[in-house]
Write a protein that holds these residues in place. Structure first.
Motif, PDB file in Angstrom:
ATOM      1  N   LEU A   1       0.827  -1.211   0.000  1.00  0.00           N
ATOM      2  CA  LEU A   1       0.000   0.000   0.000  1.00  0.00           C
ATOM      3  C   LEU A   1       0.859   1.257   0.000  1.00  0.00           C
ATOM      4  CD1 LEU A   1      -2.868  -0.902   2.509  1.00  0.00           C
ATOM      5  CD2 LEU A   1      -3.163  -0.242   0.122  1.00  0.00           C
ATOM      6  N   LEU A   2       1.960   1.211   0.739  1.00  0.00           N
ATOM      7  CA  LEU A   2       2.861   2.363   0.810  1.00  0.00           C
ATOM      8  C   LEU A   2       3.673   2.545  -0.476  1.00  0.00           C
ATOM      9  CD1 LEU A   2       4.238   1.865   4.440  1.00  0.00           C
ATOM     10  CD2 LEU A   2       2.991   3.884   3.639  1.00  0.00           C
ATOM     11  N   GLY A   3       3.742   1.480  -1.301  1.00  0.00           N
ATOM     12  CA  GLY A   3       4.541   1.548  -2.520  1.00  0.00           C
ATOM     13  C   GLY A   3       6.019   1.375  -2.284  1.00  0.00           C
ATOM     14  N   ILE A   4       6.392   0.775  -1.143  1.00  0.00           N
ATOM     15  CA  ILE A   4       7.812   0.598  -0.826  1.00  0.00           C
ATOM     16  C   ILE A   4       8.211  -0.876  -0.856  1.00  0.00           C
ATOM     17  CG2 ILE A   4       7.892   2.694   0.593  1.00  0.00           C
ATOM     18  CD1 ILE A   4       7.785   0.854   3.074  1.00  0.00           C
ATOM     19  N   ASP A   5       7.320  -1.736  -1.392  1.00  0.00           N
ATOM     20  CA  ASP A   5       7.582  -3.175  -1.346  1.00  0.00           C
ATOM     21  C   ASP A   5       8.821  -3.562  -2.150  1.00  0.00           C
ATOM     22  OD1 ASP A   5       5.669  -2.228  -3.290  1.00  0.00           O
ATOM     23  OD2 ASP A   5       5.538  -4.269  -4.048  1.00  0.00           O
ATOM     24  N   GLY A   6       9.228  -2.727  -3.108  1.00  0.00           N
ATOM     25  CA  GLY A   6      10.435  -3.030  -3.879  1.00  0.00           C
ATOM     26  C   GLY A   6      11.689  -2.397  -3.318  1.00  0.00           C
ATOM     27  N   ASP A   7      11.540  -1.670  -2.195  1.00  0.00           N
ATOM     28  CA  ASP A   7      12.678  -0.924  -1.643  1.00  0.00           C
ATOM     29  C   ASP A   7      13.214  -1.516  -0.344  1.00  0.00           C
ATOM     30  OD1 ASP A   7      12.261   0.900  -3.716  1.00  0.00           O
ATOM     31  OD2 ASP A   7      10.830   2.053  -2.524  1.00  0.00           O
ATOM     32  N   ILE A   8      12.689  -2.655   0.079  1.00  0.00           N
ATOM     33  CA  ILE A   8      13.132  -3.244   1.343  1.00  0.00           C
ATOM     34  C   ILE A   8      14.587  -3.691   1.197  1.00  0.00           C
ATOM     35  CG2 ILE A   8      12.628  -4.976   3.113  1.00  0.00           C
ATOM     36  CD1 ILE A   8      10.415  -2.874   2.597  1.00  0.00           C
ATOM     37  N   PRO A   9      15.470  -3.332   2.144  1.00  0.00           N
ATOM     38  CA  PRO A   9      16.885  -3.707   2.024  1.00  0.00           C
ATOM     39  C   PRO A   9      17.068  -5.223   1.913  1.00  0.00           C
ATOM     40  CG  PRO A   9      16.578  -2.090   3.772  1.00  0.00           C
ATOM     41  CD  PRO A   9      15.213  -2.510   3.334  1.00  0.00           C
ATOM     42  N   GLU A  10      18.081  -5.620   1.157  1.00  0.00           N
ATOM     43  CA  GLU A  10      18.325  -7.038   0.904  1.00  0.00           C
ATOM     44  C   GLU A  10      18.523  -7.817   2.202  1.00  0.00           C
ATOM     45  OE1 GLU A  10      18.690  -8.986  -2.281  1.00  0.00           O
ATOM     46  OE2 GLU A  10      17.206  -7.385  -2.399  1.00  0.00           O
ATOM     47  N   ARG A  11      19.245  -7.237   3.142  1.00  0.00           N
ATOM     48  CA  ARG A  11      19.486  -7.960   4.402  1.00  0.00           C
ATOM     49  C   ARG A  11      18.176  -8.222   5.125  1.00  0.00           C
ATOM     50  NH1 ARG A  11      23.623  -9.435   7.631  1.00  0.00           N
ATOM     51  NH2 ARG A  11      23.344  -9.448   9.896  1.00  0.00           N
ATOM     52  N   ALA A  12      17.268  -7.247   5.092  1.00  0.00           N
ATOM     53  CA  ALA A  12      15.973  -7.421   5.759  1.00  0.00           C
ATOM     54  C   ALA A  12      15.169  -8.534   5.084  1.00  0.00           C
ATOM     55  CB  ALA A  12      15.188  -6.114   5.731  1.00  0.00           C
TER      56      ALA A  12
ATOM     57  N   PHE B   1       8.429  -8.478  15.490  1.00  0.00           N
ATOM     58  CA  PHE B   1       9.793  -8.221  15.043  1.00  0.00           C
ATOM     59  C   PHE B   1       9.844  -7.867  13.568  1.00  0.00           C
ATOM     60  CE2 PHE B   1      14.089  -9.576  13.705  1.00  0.00           C
ATOM     61  CZ  PHE B   1      14.842  -8.839  14.616  1.00  0.00           C
ATOM     62  N   ILE B   2       9.053  -8.565  12.735  1.00  0.00           N
ATOM     63  CA  ILE B   2       8.958  -8.202  11.320  1.00  0.00           C
ATOM     64  C   ILE B   2       7.953  -7.068  11.216  1.00  0.00           C
ATOM     65  CG2 ILE B   2       8.304  -8.995   9.018  1.00  0.00           C
ATOM     66  CD1 ILE B   2       9.203 -11.793   9.815  1.00  0.00           C
ATOM     67  N   ARG B   3       8.403  -5.915  10.748  1.00  0.00           N
ATOM     68  CA  ARG B   3       7.578  -4.702  10.733  1.00  0.00           C
ATOM     69  C   ARG B   3       7.588  -4.068   9.348  1.00  0.00           C
ATOM     70  NH1 ARG B   3       9.656  -1.858  16.405  1.00  0.00           N
ATOM     71  NH2 ARG B   3       9.249  -3.670  17.753  1.00  0.00           N
ATOM     72  N   PRO B   4       6.587  -3.224   9.044  1.00  0.00           N
ATOM     73  CA  PRO B   4       6.609  -2.532   7.750  1.00  0.00           C
ATOM     74  C   PRO B   4       7.923  -1.786   7.562  1.00  0.00           C
ATOM     75  CG  PRO B   4       4.477  -2.232   8.822  1.00  0.00           C
ATOM     76  CD  PRO B   4       5.354  -2.933   9.816  1.00  0.00           C
ATOM     77  N   GLY B   5       8.614  -2.105   6.477  1.00  0.00           N
ATOM     78  CA  GLY B   5       9.889  -1.463   6.204  1.00  0.00           C
ATOM     79  C   GLY B   5      11.094  -2.338   6.472  1.00  0.00           C
ATOM     80  N   GLY B   6      10.894  -3.468   7.123  1.00  0.00           N
ATOM     81  CA  GLY B   6      12.042  -4.340   7.410  1.00  0.00           C
ATOM     82  C   GLY B   6      11.801  -5.156   8.660  1.00  0.00           C
ATOM     83  N   VAL B   7      12.800  -5.127   9.553  1.00  0.00           N
ATOM     84  CA  VAL B   7      12.678  -5.823  10.836  1.00  0.00           C
ATOM     85  C   VAL B   7      13.080  -4.856  11.947  1.00  0.00           C
ATOM     86  CG1 VAL B   7      13.054  -8.140   9.905  1.00  0.00           C
ATOM     87  CG2 VAL B   7      15.013  -6.770  10.591  1.00  0.00           C
ATOM     88  N   ALA B   8      12.797  -5.248  13.192  1.00  0.00           N
ATOM     89  CA  ALA B   8      12.979  -4.314  14.310  1.00  0.00           C
ATOM     90  C   ALA B   8      14.438  -4.092  14.665  1.00  0.00           C
ATOM     91  CB  ALA B   8      12.215  -4.834  15.531  1.00  0.00           C
TER      92      ALA B   8
ATOM     93  N   MET C   1      13.234 -14.219   5.491  1.00  0.00           N
ATOM     94  CA  MET C   1      13.195 -15.609   5.039  1.00  0.00           C
ATOM     95  C   MET C   1      13.757 -16.544   6.103  1.00  0.00           C
ATOM     96  SD  MET C   1      14.322 -15.398   1.024  1.00  0.00           S
ATOM     97  CE  MET C   1      14.415 -17.166   0.854  1.00  0.00           C
ATOM     98  N   LEU C   2      14.867 -16.147   6.719  1.00  0.00           N
ATOM     99  CA  LEU C   2      15.472 -16.971   7.768  1.00  0.00           C
ATOM    100  C   LEU C   2      14.486 -17.211   8.904  1.00  0.00           C
ATOM    101  CD1 LEU C   2      18.002 -18.268   9.176  1.00  0.00           C
ATOM    102  CD2 LEU C   2      18.432 -15.991  10.146  1.00  0.00           C
ATOM    103  N   LEU C   3      13.871 -16.127   9.380  1.00  0.00           N
ATOM    104  CA  LEU C   3      12.948 -16.247  10.509  1.00  0.00           C
ATOM    105  C   LEU C   3      11.697 -17.033  10.122  1.00  0.00           C
ATOM    106  CD1 LEU C   3      13.312 -12.602  11.880  1.00  0.00           C
ATOM    107  CD2 LEU C   3      14.189 -14.689  12.930  1.00  0.00           C
TER     108      LEU C   3
ATOM    109  N   GLY D   1      25.254  -8.064   3.886  1.00  0.00           N
ATOM    110  CA  GLY D   1      25.337  -7.029   4.909  1.00  0.00           C
ATOM    111  C   GLY D   1      24.377  -5.900   4.570  1.00  0.00           C
ATOM    112  N   GLY D   2      24.484  -4.793   5.311  1.00  0.00           N
ATOM    113  CA  GLY D   2      23.652  -3.631   5.006  1.00  0.00           C
ATOM    114  C   GLY D   2      22.586  -3.367   6.044  1.00  0.00           C
ATOM    115  N   ASP D   3      21.647  -2.510   5.652  1.00  0.00           N
ATOM    116  CA  ASP D   3      20.580  -2.099   6.574  1.00  0.00           C
ATOM    117  C   ASP D   3      19.587  -3.228   6.801  1.00  0.00           C
ATOM    118  OD1 ASP D   3      21.548   0.492   6.893  1.00  0.00           O
ATOM    119  OD2 ASP D   3      20.508   1.209   5.095  1.00  0.00           O
ATOM    120  N   TYR D   4      18.982  -3.225   7.988  1.00  0.00           N
ATOM    121  CA  TYR D   4      17.947  -4.210   8.305  1.00  0.00           C
ATOM    122  C   TYR D   4      16.539  -3.611   8.194  1.00  0.00           C
ATOM    123  CZ  TYR D   4      18.238  -1.867  12.849  1.00  0.00           C
ATOM    124  OH  TYR D   4      18.255  -0.929  13.850  1.00  0.00           O
TER     125      TYR D   4
END
Length: 447
Positions: free
Chosen positions: A140-151, A210-217, A156-158, A337-340
């Motif tokens: 809905l926010l239009g950010i589904d393609g912008d989530i950092p790779e690490r997140a 822990f899994i939140r809109p935009g990534g993880v906590a 998937m791991l969790l 690596g990178g942002d979560y």
């Protein structure tokens, strides 16, 4: 006084049209529909499936309650069974005893707060609940393609670790239900190791938010990779022990093979998904057929059965633990690596250290957690593969910080309606085995 008391008691336990009525109160067509208990089929098709005596006579049958006590019904599930001797002629699930109104509650919580609500639906698989809600919000926010790779890889791991813990819980409860009491201890023991890992990562064993809109906590803690490898190394030999204890055991096979059979067409007509659908031989898994996150970049097999019985459903879940372990090993190799979480001030609170240094950061943090963030108008449906099947989240937004409408397509809710079909014509002694093979979570059914 006693007459009044009996009236009050009976009124207090009456669930209206949900209840199974005696044959003398039903027309022949209504009996046929109840016996068929199959959606989206013609009445002629249902009649062909209803291979039971048309009218065995009221004096030859009795209607009993199974539940809503917790043991063996996997929560406060109530089944009304019509029995002829020990044979189940009709079955009707009655739900609502755990009703919490989570979907309506979700319409009064901000999108930031929503994770604390949905994580409690399927409490055996909370991280998958959080994932589907977060993915719907991000779309809905239009950010589904912008989530950092690490997140993405962390999610998937969790999710796969959660699938393992959920199926281990099934192994434990299924063993207990059918009399393999040792399996309850072993399944619980292995699940505890996964929950300890969750506690280290999220701070909680269950209901993580822990899994939140935009990534993880938060980022993964130091030593997380060694913790995961220890779990994988421990689980391999333990799963082989499960095979020895149950899979090849004659009593186990007698209790499960040919019990609670459902065909592919019947499962599709009922909307059943997950291990129930795959037990009929249909290889339908959203991880492969409608891939999300990066599941199209890892290798795994979709496990299917042949007979659609309780044994197939057990064997599929045992094999899926091994497939999740296979996916987790690949995630360990691919974790970047990178942002979560996404660096977007609209949805992401400032780093904790900044709050002590900047008044603007403090105000930003306060406003996000008290008022939330506004989501553009629109509606969306996102579905993922939970341990029990397709879990989908529908959200309609009116442009405010809270959902205008929220609905969850809970797999346990849909799968429970397969129970009457699986039980019809079987023995009442097999009822517990059939319920266990569906693996319902009543928090999700009554959400």
């Amino acid at each position: 006084m006693s007459d009044l008391l009996s009236t009050v008691v009976s009124a207090g336990t009456f669930e209206g049209n949900q209840e199974l009525r005696s044959r003398s109160e039903l027309t022949a067509k209504e009996v046929m529909r109840e016996v068929g208990a199959v959606l989206r089929m013609s009445e002629a098709d249902v009649a062909l499936l209803a291979e039971v005596e048309a009218d065995p006579g009221e004096d030859q049958t009795m209607i009993i309650n199974m539940g809503p006590q917790h043991p063996s019904t996997h929560g406060v599930l109530r089944l009304m069974l019509e029995l002829k001797g020990e044979t189940v002629l009709r079955c009707k699930p009655i739900i609502g005893y755990l009703h919490t109104g989570m979907e309506k509650t979700g319409e009064s919580l901000t999108f930031m707060q929503g994770g604390t609500n949905v994580t409690r639906m399927d409490y055996a698989s909370p991280l998958n609940n959080e994932l589907v809600f977060s993915m719907a919000t991000e779309k809905l926010l239009g950010i589904d393609g912008d989530i950092p790779e690490r997140a993405v890889w962390m999610r998937m791991l969790l999710s796969e670790m959660n699938r393992m813990s959920s199926h281990l819980l099934f192994m434990a409860s299924n063993g207990m239900d059918i009399g393999a009491v040792s399996m309850m201890l072993y399944g619980w023991r292995e699940r505890e190791e996964v929950l300890r890992f969750f506690q280290k990562v999220t701070g909680l064993r269950m209901n993580h938010n822990f899994i939140r809109p935009g990534g993880v906590a938060a980022d993964l803690p130091a030593g997380w990779r060694d913790d995961v490898l220890e779990i994988l190394e421990m689980l391999g030999p333990r799963l082989e022990e499960y095979d020895t204890l149950m899979t090849g055991q004659p009593i186990w096979r007698e209790r499960l093979q040919g019990v609670g059979v459902i065909t592919r067409d019947e499962a599709i007509a009922l909307g059943a998904t997950g291990p129930i659908l795959r037990s009929t031989g249909l290889a339908w898994d959203l991880l492969r057929d409608m891939p999300y996150l990066h599941y199209n970049e890892v290798e795994f097999d979709v496990i299917v059965g042949s007979y659609g019985d309780a044994f197939d459903r057990y064997a599929i879940r045992l094999a899926e633990i091994r497939e999740s372990m296979r996916i987790v090993r690949q995630i360990l190799d691919k974790m970047p690596g990178g942002d979560y979480r996404i660096q977007n001030k609209k949805v992401t609170p400032p780093p904790r250290a900044r709050i002590d240094e900047s008044m603007e950061a403090l105000i930003h943090h306060f406003k996000i957690f008290t008022e939330g963030f506004k989501v553009p108008e629109g509606e969306v449906y996102v579905a993922i593969e939970s341990p029990r099947g397709e879990i989908g989240c529908y959200i309609a937004s009116d442009g405010s910080a809270t959902p205008y409408r929220m609905h969850v397509r809970a797999p346990s809710f849909v799968n429970v309606q397969a129970l009457p079909h699986m039980m019809r014509g079987g023995l009442v002694a097999d009822a517990v085995a059939v319920i266990s093979s569906v693996d319902p979570v009543l928090g999700e059914v009554d959400r």
